[in-house]
Structures are given as structure tokens and as C-alpha cells.
Design a protein around this motif. Structure first.
Motif, short mmCIF file in Angstrom:
data_model
loop_
_atom_site.label_atom_id
_atom_site.label_comp_id
_atom_site.label_asym_id
_atom_site.label_seq_id
_atom_site.Cartn_x
_atom_site.Cartn_y
_atom_site.Cartn_z
N CYS A 22 -9.60 7.64 9.81
CA CYS A 22 -10.78 7.04 10.44
C CYS A 22 -11.86 8.10 10.63
O CYS A 22 -13.03 7.88 10.29
CB CYS A 22 -10.37 6.43 11.78
SG CYS A 22 -11.70 5.68 12.71
N GLU A 81 0.84 -1.21 0.00
CA GLU A 81 0.00 0.00 0.00
C GLU A 81 0.87 1.25 0.00
O GLU A 81 0.55 2.23 -0.68
CB GLU A 81 -0.96 0.00 1.20
CG GLU A 81 -2.02 -1.08 1.14
CD GLU A 81 -2.98 -0.95 -0.04
OE1 GLU A 81 -3.16 0.15 -0.59
OE2 GLU A 81 -3.57 -1.98 -0.42
N LEU A 106 -9.32 -0.72 5.72
CA LEU A 106 -10.68 -0.97 6.19
C LEU A 106 -11.38 -2.02 5.33
O LEU A 106 -12.08 -2.89 5.84
CB LEU A 106 -11.49 0.33 6.19
CG LEU A 106 -12.92 0.25 6.71
CD1 LEU A 106 -12.93 -0.13 8.18
CD2 LEU A 106 -13.64 1.57 6.49
N LYS A 107 -11.15 -1.96 4.03
CA LYS A 107 -11.77 -2.93 3.10
C LYS A 107 -11.33 -4.36 3.38
O LYS A 107 -12.05 -5.29 3.07
CB LYS A 107 -11.45 -2.56 1.65
CG LYS A 107 -12.10 -1.28 1.20
CD LYS A 107 -11.65 -0.91 -0.20
CE LYS A 107 -12.17 0.45 -0.58
NZ LYS A 107 -11.62 0.94 -1.83
N SER A 108 -10.16 -4.53 3.96
CA SER A 108 -9.64 -5.87 4.19
C SER A 108 -9.98 -6.42 5.57
O SER A 108 -9.62 -7.55 5.90
CB SER A 108 -8.11 -5.88 4.00
OG SER A 108 -7.49 -5.16 5.05
N SER A 118 -8.60 3.79 4.45
CA SER A 118 -9.73 3.21 3.70
C SER A 118 -9.34 1.92 2.99
O SER A 118 -10.15 1.01 2.86
CB SER A 118 -10.30 4.23 2.71
OG SER A 118 -9.30 4.61 1.78
N ARG A 119 -8.10 1.81 2.58
CA ARG A 119 -7.64 0.59 1.92
C ARG A 119 -7.59 -0.57 2.91
O ARG A 119 -7.98 -1.69 2.59
CB ARG A 119 -6.26 0.81 1.29
CG ARG A 119 -6.28 1.84 0.17
CD ARG A 119 -4.88 2.11 -0.33
NE ARG A 119 -4.85 3.21 -1.28
CZ ARG A 119 -4.07 3.25 -2.33
NH1 ARG A 119 -3.24 2.25 -2.59
NH2 ARG A 119 -4.09 4.27 -3.14
N HIS A 135 -13.44 8.98 7.40
CA HIS A 135 -14.34 7.91 6.95
C HIS A 135 -15.70 8.00 7.62
O HIS A 135 -16.73 7.77 6.99
CB HIS A 135 -13.72 6.54 7.21
CG HIS A 135 -14.61 5.41 6.83
ND1 HIS A 135 -14.73 4.98 5.53
CD2 HIS A 135 -15.45 4.64 7.57
CE1 HIS A 135 -15.61 3.99 5.49
NE2 HIS A 135 -16.06 3.76 6.72
#
Length: 179
Positions: free
Chosen positions: A148, A8, A77-79, A74-75, A151
Motif C-alpha cells: 500500500c 493470486e 486494488l484493481k478489483s 496492486s492486484r 502504491h
């Protein structure tokens, strides 16, 4: 440190500064840049990349860490396999990181050493917590906290107090700001 942090980071550097700067950073750091998301790597390699990028771009390393933390939130969070709903807030999520995510990471990767958060106090609008990490990357943590809040569409004010000079122990004072 898990490889997803490295992959990332390289993606964010390429997006923010371009492929040429990303390659220059790798070359000057004598780093091949061959990371996999599921691999494990020495956090010192990431620190070396950040310092090298700072020298190339004249952006302070602490600023780069914050920008990275904010962008990667955010990257990551998706995982994550945790439920997020409309009632989840910045404070709720930060607690879930320590109470659920770090525990699950240790179960999946027994050799992992995620940071530890100690919650000192909390009201509806203020959270005080201590960050403990041998990696001393509190500015990445600051960026993650900011990402965070973004988001969850909350405005915050954060102060950091280094308890130890090497920043392996930092106290965060996070205040929700009324819109």
C-alpha cells in the motif's frame, strides 16, 4: 477464504520461482491447485502451501507471506470498487479497508470472515492499529501495508508486536518516513 487469494498466490509463486517450483509445491502439499477466484476455500490450505514452499526454497514462511502480501496489493486494488484519488494516502487507504472494503466483502459474501482492524491512535505521521484474525496471517497483512505504501509512493517503517503468541492479534505501529 476467497479464492482470489489462492489464485493470486499461485500466480505470484509461478512468477517468482517458476512453474516447476510451483508444481513441486502443489505436489508436495498434495494440493491439486484447482482454485477459482470466486470460490471459498479453507485458509489452512494456503498455510500448507506457504509452509511447503518455504521448505522447498529455504525462504522463511513469514518472509514468503510478506512478499506475497506486498505483491498481491496492486492486484487486489484493481478489483476493489472504491474511489482512489491523488489525495489518498497509505493511512487513508488502510482506514478504507476496515471502514468500507471489509463491510462490502461481508455483504457480498455473508460467510466471509475478513480480518478486523482496531485503530488505536493516529497522527499525520504515525498510525497504531490492531489486527485481529483467526487465520493468524499477520505477515501477509504486513506485506499488504508495505505494498500500500509503495502504491502511494510513501516510505514507511513498520513494527509488529504480537499481542497473542499465535499472532491472531497483532499491533502494528506504522510511521511515515520523510523522503
Amino acid at each position: 477464504m476467497k479464492g482470489i487469494i489462492f489464485t493470486e498466490f499461485l500466480d505470484i509463486v509461478e512468477d517468482a520461482f517458476g512453474l516447476e517450483i510451483c508444481q513441486q509445491m502443489l505436489d508436495e502439499a498434495f494440493d491439486e491447485g484447482s482454485y477459482t477466484a470466486v470460490g471459498s476455500y479453507d485458509h489452512k490450505d494456503l498455510v500448507k502451501l506457504i509452509i511447503t514452499l518455504s521448505k522447498i526454497t529455504d525462504v522463511p514462511a513469514t518472509d514468503l507471506q510478506e512478499v506475497y502480501g506486498k505483491a498481491v496489493f496492486s492486484r487486489l486494488l484493481k478489483s476493489l470498487p472504491i474511489p482512489i484519488n491523488d489525495k489518498t494516502s497509505t493511512f487513508d487507504f488502510i482506514r478504507k479497508v476496515e471502514e468500507h472494503i471489509h463491510i462490502e466483502v461481508k455483504k457480498l459474501y455473508p460467510d466471509a470472515t475478513p480480518p478486523r482492524f482496531d485503530f488505536i491512535s493516529e497522527t499525520n505521521s504515525i498510525m497504531t492499529m490492531d489486527y485481529h484474525s483467526a487465520r493468524c496471517m499477520s505477515h501477509v497483512c504486513l506485506g499488504l501495508i508495505q505494498g500500500c505504501a509503495d502504491h502511494f509512493n510513501q516510505k514507511i517503517h513498520v513494527e509488529m508486536d504480537a499481542i497473542k503468541p499465535d499472532q491472531s492479534h497483532v499491533r502494528f505501529h506504522i510511521q511515515l518516513v520523510a523522503s
